[in-house]
Design a protein around this motif. Structure first.
Motif, mmCIF file in Angstrom:
data_model
loop_
_atom_site.group_PDB
_atom_site.id
_atom_site.type_symbol
_atom_site.label_atom_id
_atom_site.label_comp_id
_atom_site.label_asym_id
_atom_site.label_seq_id
_atom_site.Cartn_x
_atom_site.Cartn_y
_atom_site.Cartn_z
ATOM 1 N N GLN A 36 0.953 -1.082 -0.074
ATOM 2 C CA GLN A 36 -0.140 -0.079 0.091
ATOM 3 C C GLN A 36 0.945 1.127 0.019
ATOM 4 N N HIS A 39 6.002 2.052 3.108
ATOM 5 C CA HIS A 39 7.507 2.226 3.408
ATOM 6 C C HIS A 39 7.967 3.256 2.330
ATOM 7 N N ASP A 57 5.258 -4.539 -7.357
ATOM 8 C CA ASP A 57 4.272 -5.551 -6.888
ATOM 9 C C ASP A 57 3.619 -6.475 -8.029
ATOM 10 N N SER A 62 -2.805 -4.003 -4.768
ATOM 11 C CA SER A 62 -1.487 -3.311 -4.031
ATOM 12 C C SER A 62 -1.056 -2.179 -4.708
ATOM 13 N N PHE A 84 9.425 -9.400 -8.216
ATOM 14 C CA PHE A 84 10.633 -8.693 -7.996
ATOM 15 C C PHE A 84 11.785 -9.567 -8.536
ATOM 16 N N ASP A 105 9.808 -5.843 1.755
ATOM 17 C CA ASP A 105 9.188 -6.162 2.999
ATOM 18 C C ASP A 105 8.230 -7.293 2.480
ATOM 19 N N GLN A 112 -4.478 -7.684 1.940
ATOM 20 C CA GLN A 112 -4.514 -8.654 1.308
ATOM 21 C C GLN A 112 -5.099 -9.725 2.091
HETATM 22 C C1 SAM Z 1 4.090 -6.962 3.479
HETATM 23 S S1 SAM Z 1 3.381 -6.148 1.962
HETATM 24 C C2 SAM Z 1 4.238 -4.680 1.546
HETATM 25 C C3 SAM Z 1 3.603 -3.559 2.564
HETATM 26 C C4 SAM Z 1 4.386 -2.365 2.394
HETATM 27 N N1 SAM Z 1 5.797 -2.312 2.579
HETATM 28 C C5 SAM Z 1 3.665 -1.102 2.795
HETATM 29 O O1 SAM Z 1 4.266 -0.566 3.610
HETATM 30 O O2 SAM Z 1 2.513 -1.026 2.550
HETATM 31 C C6 SAM Z 1 4.192 -7.183 0.650
HETATM 32 C C7 SAM Z 1 3.875 -6.890 -0.687
HETATM 33 O O3 SAM Z 1 4.619 -7.646 -1.635
HETATM 34 C C8 SAM Z 1 3.957 -8.132 -2.682
HETATM 35 N N2 SAM Z 1 4.570 -9.376 -2.999
HETATM 36 C C9 SAM Z 1 4.915 -10.358 -2.400
HETATM 37 N N3 SAM Z 1 5.784 -11.096 -3.226
HETATM 38 C C10 SAM Z 1 6.085 -10.406 -4.152
HETATM 39 C C11 SAM Z 1 7.068 -10.540 -5.393
HETATM 40 N N4 SAM Z 1 7.884 -11.896 -5.585
HETATM 41 N N5 SAM Z 1 7.135 -9.585 -6.334
HETATM 42 C C12 SAM Z 1 6.350 -8.661 -6.180
HETATM 43 N N6 SAM Z 1 5.885 -8.232 -5.195
HETATM 44 C C13 SAM Z 1 5.507 -9.198 -4.214
HETATM 45 C C14 SAM Z 1 2.509 -8.402 -2.101
HETATM 46 O O4 SAM Z 1 1.613 -8.442 -3.210
HETATM 47 C C15 SAM Z 1 2.263 -7.267 -1.221
HETATM 48 O O5 SAM Z 1 1.633 -6.269 -1.737
#
Ligand code: SAM
Length: 305
Positions: A36, A39, A57, A62, A84, A105, A112
């Motif tokens: 969201q 960070h 993402d 998101s 990523f 993160d 989610q």
């Molecule tokens: C813990 S949340 C991040 C929250 C963010 N740091 C914030 O402050 O709002 C993790 C996010 O990473 C995404 N995500 C998870 N694995 C991923 C990947 N391999 N590549 C890209 N995005 C990924 C998820 O869809 C999710 O939106």
């Protein structure tokens, strides 16, 4: 549509990161998991008009939330709906050679987890999906209904570290013979039955389905392999003196990050900035229980010879 509700995701270890990561106004940074945008917003506020923020993402909702949150930042912001693990080709495509900071993160956001279409939570009844990226073909329901008992036990053991993996797999296979498993409530109830008295006897305070759900989410989204690719790619992309910071939420991920940093330190690639992982203090955990299991590790790219 992957509708993420109004649930707000509170970024973990934000104060710790702000104290540790100091970016210049014209820094180029990658947020590998923008979520969201919590960070990214904290870091992005310090970037000026020559600064760049590249936000990855896999989840459309998101990215939609992040776009809204980051719309007034002064720096240039690029949003990419990509895994990523594709960091290097995506940066190359956008003419970016090296960056000052890579942040990840890991895992899923509170939004989610609460999203009924995510199939991630055993706290609510949802279709058993678990794909963060809806373009993926295989759901958690596909895995639990189609995988043979031994392979299922292996998944629960390897990705959930549940010592009762064989028993849980046996209960899943038995349950699916009478009825297809299509919801999180069904799977949660099977895990509870499989663990039964054992769950009560376990010293752990976690719900009996926790590890099974973790295992399936990791398997569906190929989480550990993607993390390994990100970590392998990072040194090629970081400028000398640039840093990578990773927040993980379970021991499998944290172990991968820890050993990657150690290996690269031994090879003269990284200086480790966090001898021990940084964790949330009591105050943060009270405010944001998700921070309880968060571990932050930071490494700095050494001079490139
Ligand atoms: C813990 S949340 C991040 C929250 C963010 N740091 C914030 O402050 O709002 C993790 C996010 O990473 C995404 N995500 C998870 N694995 C991923 C990947 N391999 N590549 C890209 N995005 C990924 C998820 O869809 C999710 O939106």
């Amino acid at each position: 549509m992957e509708s993420v509700g109004p649930v707000k995701h509170v970024p973990v270890l934000a104060r710790t990161l702000a104290e540790r990561i100091i970016l210049s106004q014209d820094a180029v940074m990658v947020d590998a998991t923008v979520g969201q945008g919590g960070h990214s917003y904290l870091f992005g506020q310090n970037l000026g008009k020559n600064g760049r923020l590249i936000c990855f993402d896999v989840n459309e909702d998101s990215l939609r939330s992040a776009r809204e949150k980051l719309k007034d930042l002064e720096c240039e912001v690029l949003f990419v709906r990509e895994n990523f693990s594709q960091l290097k080709p995506v940066l190359e495509k956008n003419g970016i050679d090296k960056v000052d900071f890579i942040f990840a993160d890991l895992g899923v956001s509170s939004a989610q987890l609460a999203d009924i279409s995510s199939g991630l939570s055993f706290q609510q009844n949802m279709p058993l999906d678990m794909r963060l990226d809806k373009r993926l073909k295989t759901t958690a329901a596909d895995i639990v209904n189609r995988t043979d008992e031994k392979s299922l036990a292996d998944i629960i053991y390897k990705y959930g570290e549940d010592r009762a993996s064989r028993r849980i797999a046996r209960f899943i296979v038995s349950a699916r013979q009478s009825e297809k498993i299509t919801t999180t409530a069904q799977l949660s109830s099977i895990a509870c039955k499989a663990l039964g008295q054992r769950a009560k006897g376990r010293r752990s305070k976690i719900h009996p389905a926790t590890r099974t759900f973790q295992a399936l989410r990791v398997a569906v989204n190929n989480e550990l392999e993607n993390l390994e690719v990100l970590l392998q790619t990072a040194p090629d992309i970081l400028k000398a003196g640039g840093e990578i910071a990773v927040i993980s939420f379970h021991s499998l991920e944290d172990r991968i990050v820890k050993y990657d940093f150690r290996e690269k330190k031994a090879d003269g690639i990284y200086e480790i900035m966090t001898k021990k992982p940084l964790i949330a203090d009591r105050e943060e955990i009270v405010e944001n229980p998700r921070a309880r299991s968060a571990k932050l590790r930071i490494a700095r790219r050494c001079e490139i010879s």
